[in-house]
Design a protein around this motif. Structure first.
Motif, PDB file in Angstrom:
ATOM      1  N   SER A 163     -81.222 -12.497 -72.535  1.00  0.00           N
ATOM      2  CA  SER A 163     -81.026 -11.330 -73.389  1.00  0.00           C
ATOM      3  C   SER A 163     -79.552 -10.938 -73.378  1.00  0.00           C
ATOM      4  O   SER A 163     -78.984 -10.702 -72.297  1.00  0.00           O
ATOM      5  N   ASN A 164     -78.932 -10.888 -74.540  1.00  0.00           N
ATOM      6  CA  ASN A 164     -77.543 -10.443 -74.677  1.00  0.00           C
ATOM      7  C   ASN A 164     -76.585 -11.166 -73.743  1.00  0.00           C
ATOM      8  O   ASN A 164     -75.810 -10.534 -73.021  1.00  0.00           O
ATOM      9  N   ASN A 165     -76.622 -12.485 -73.747  1.00  0.00           N
ATOM     10  CA  ASN A 165     -75.754 -13.334 -72.926  1.00  0.00           C
ATOM     11  C   ASN A 165     -75.938 -13.116 -71.418  1.00  0.00           C
ATOM     12  O   ASN A 165     -75.027 -13.380 -70.639  1.00  0.00           O
ATOM     13  N   LYS A 166     -77.094 -12.627 -71.026  1.00  0.00           N
ATOM     14  CA  LYS A 166     -77.442 -12.495 -69.608  1.00  0.00           C
ATOM     15  C   LYS A 166     -78.712 -13.290 -69.360  1.00  0.00           C
ATOM     16  O   LYS A 166     -79.702 -13.138 -70.072  1.00  0.00           O
ATOM     17  N   ILE A 167     -78.671 -14.143 -68.335  1.00  0.00           N
ATOM     18  CA  ILE A 167     -79.813 -14.975 -67.972  1.00  0.00           C
ATOM     19  C   ILE A 167     -80.297 -14.534 -66.606  1.00  0.00           C
ATOM     20  O   ILE A 167     -79.511 -14.485 -65.650  1.00  0.00           O
ATOM     21  N   SER A 168     -81.568 -14.220 -66.504  1.00  0.00           N
ATOM     22  CA  SER A 168     -82.178 -13.862 -65.225  1.00  0.00           C
ATOM     23  C   SER A 168     -83.279 -14.862 -64.929  1.00  0.00           C
ATOM     24  O   SER A 168     -84.152 -15.093 -65.764  1.00  0.00           O
ATOM     25  N   ILE A 169     -83.229 -15.465 -63.738  1.00  0.00           N
ATOM     26  CA  ILE A 169     -84.281 -16.365 -63.298  1.00  0.00           C
ATOM     27  C   ILE A 169     -84.908 -15.740 -62.069  1.00  0.00           C
ATOM     28  O   ILE A 169     -84.235 -15.465 -61.081  1.00  0.00           O
ATOM     29  N   LEU A 170     -86.208 -15.480 -62.168  1.00  0.00           N
ATOM     30  CA  LEU A 170     -86.944 -14.853 -61.073  1.00  0.00           C
ATOM     31  C   LEU A 170     -87.773 -15.911 -60.361  1.00  0.00           C
ATOM     32  O   LEU A 170     -88.389 -16.738 -60.994  1.00  0.00           O
ATOM     33  N   GLU A 206     -78.053 -14.787 -63.221  1.00  0.00           N
ATOM     34  CA  GLU A 206     -78.554 -14.221 -61.970  1.00  0.00           C
ATOM     35  C   GLU A 206     -79.818 -14.967 -61.572  1.00  0.00           C
ATOM     36  O   GLU A 206     -80.723 -15.119 -62.389  1.00  0.00           O
ATOM     37  N   ILE A 207     -79.849 -15.435 -60.329  1.00  0.00           N
ATOM     38  CA  ILE A 207     -81.060 -16.036 -59.770  1.00  0.00           C
ATOM     39  C   ILE A 207     -81.539 -15.082 -58.690  1.00  0.00           C
ATOM     40  O   ILE A 207     -80.811 -14.814 -57.721  1.00  0.00           O
ATOM     41  N   ILE A 208     -82.748 -14.563 -58.881  1.00  0.00           N
ATOM     42  CA  ILE A 208     -83.255 -13.485 -58.042  1.00  0.00           C
ATOM     43  C   ILE A 208     -84.524 -13.934 -57.328  1.00  0.00           C
ATOM     44  O   ILE A 208     -85.456 -14.421 -57.965  1.00  0.00           O
ATOM     45  N   THR A 209     -84.561 -13.771 -55.996  1.00  0.00           N
ATOM     46  CA  THR A 209     -85.761 -14.031 -55.204  1.00  0.00           C
ATOM     47  C   THR A 209     -86.354 -12.677 -54.808  1.00  0.00           C
ATOM     48  O   THR A 209     -85.710 -11.642 -55.003  1.00  0.00           O
ATOM     49  N   PRO A 210     -87.566 -12.649 -54.236  1.00  0.00           N
ATOM     50  CA  PRO A 210     -88.125 -11.366 -53.801  1.00  0.00           C
ATOM     51  C   PRO A 210     -87.248 -10.659 -52.760  1.00  0.00           C
ATOM     52  O   PRO A 210     -87.281  -9.440 -52.648  1.00  0.00           O
ATOM     53  N   VAL A 251     -80.642 -11.177 -54.502  1.00  0.00           N
ATOM     54  CA  VAL A 251     -79.993 -11.965 -55.551  1.00  0.00           C
ATOM     55  C   VAL A 251     -79.267 -13.097 -54.844  1.00  0.00           C
ATOM     56  O   VAL A 251     -78.381 -12.861 -54.023  1.00  0.00           O
ATOM     57  N   VAL A 252     -79.644 -14.348 -55.127  1.00  0.00           N
ATOM     58  CA  VAL A 252     -79.050 -15.492 -54.432  1.00  0.00           C
ATOM     59  C   VAL A 252     -77.899 -16.126 -55.211  1.00  0.00           C
ATOM     60  O   VAL A 252     -77.109 -16.873 -54.646  1.00  0.00           O
ATOM     61  N   TYR A 253     -77.790 -15.823 -56.508  1.00  0.00           N
ATOM     62  CA  TYR A 253     -76.702 -16.369 -57.319  1.00  0.00           C
ATOM     63  C   TYR A 253     -76.387 -15.379 -58.426  1.00  0.00           C
ATOM     64  O   TYR A 253     -77.292 -14.895 -59.119  1.00  0.00           O
ATOM     65  N   LYS A 254     -75.112 -15.072 -58.597  1.00  0.00           N
ATOM     66  CA  LYS A 254     -74.677 -14.212 -59.699  1.00  0.00           C
ATOM     67  C   LYS A 254     -73.252 -14.615 -60.046  1.00  0.00           C
ATOM     68  O   LYS A 254     -72.346 -14.464 -59.230  1.00  0.00           O
ATOM     69  N   ASP A 255     -73.079 -15.165 -61.263  1.00  0.00           N
ATOM     70  CA  ASP A 255     -71.761 -15.634 -61.661  1.00  0.00           C
ATOM     71  C   ASP A 255     -71.737 -15.831 -63.177  1.00  0.00           C
ATOM     72  O   ASP A 255     -72.781 -15.950 -63.809  1.00  0.00           O
ATOM     73  N   GLU A 256     -70.524 -15.872 -63.738  1.00  0.00           N
ATOM     74  CA  GLU A 256     -70.366 -16.200 -65.149  1.00  0.00           C
ATOM     75  C   GLU A 256     -70.312 -17.712 -65.294  1.00  0.00           C
ATOM     76  O   GLU A 256     -69.623 -18.395 -64.531  1.00  0.00           O
ATOM     77  N   ILE A 257     -71.051 -18.223 -66.267  1.00  0.00           N
ATOM     78  CA  ILE A 257     -71.151 -19.666 -66.489  1.00  0.00           C
ATOM     79  C   ILE A 257     -70.961 -19.956 -67.971  1.00  0.00           C
ATOM     80  O   ILE A 257     -70.963 -19.038 -68.795  1.00  0.00           O
ATOM     81  N   SER A 258     -70.834 -21.252 -68.303  1.00  0.00           N
ATOM     82  CA  SER A 258     -70.706 -21.615 -69.717  1.00  0.00           C
ATOM     83  C   SER A 258     -72.000 -22.203 -70.288  1.00  0.00           C
ATOM     84  O   SER A 258     -72.218 -22.167 -71.497  1.00  0.00           O
TER      85      SER A 258
END
Length: 77
Positions: free
Chosen positions: A70-77, A6-10, A13-20
């Motif tokens: 955390s737990n196979n979830k990536i968040s970029i703020l 997940e790529i999150i701006t103020p 959410v601009v991107y949310k997808d499963e990736i490798s």
């Protein structure tokens, strides 16, 4: 096994997808995040984000922020 990115701006959410895999520029250099990565919180430097889904790669410009894994979830703020 995949990662959820997940790529999150103020504003939204601009991107949310499963990736490798994702490669992120950090203050300590570029790091690659793969499934089952250790929990991590770090500062992101401006640069190029490389998102890999199977055999395809997508390149995104990033201006900085923070990354949490955390737990196979990536968040970029």
């Amino acid at each position: 096994m995949n990662l959820l990115l997940e790529i999150i701006t103020p504003e939204k959410v601009v991107y949310k997808d499963e990736i490798s895999e994702v490669v992120v520029p950090t203050v300590n250099g570029e790091i690659a995040i793969l499934p089952n990565h250790v929990n991590l919180l770090t500062q992101v430097n401006p640069g190029e984000l490389i998102i890999k889904k199977g055999t395809t790669a997508q390149f995104l410009a990033i201006t900085g922020g923070f990354l949490e894994v955390s737990n196979n979830k990536i968040s970029i703020l």
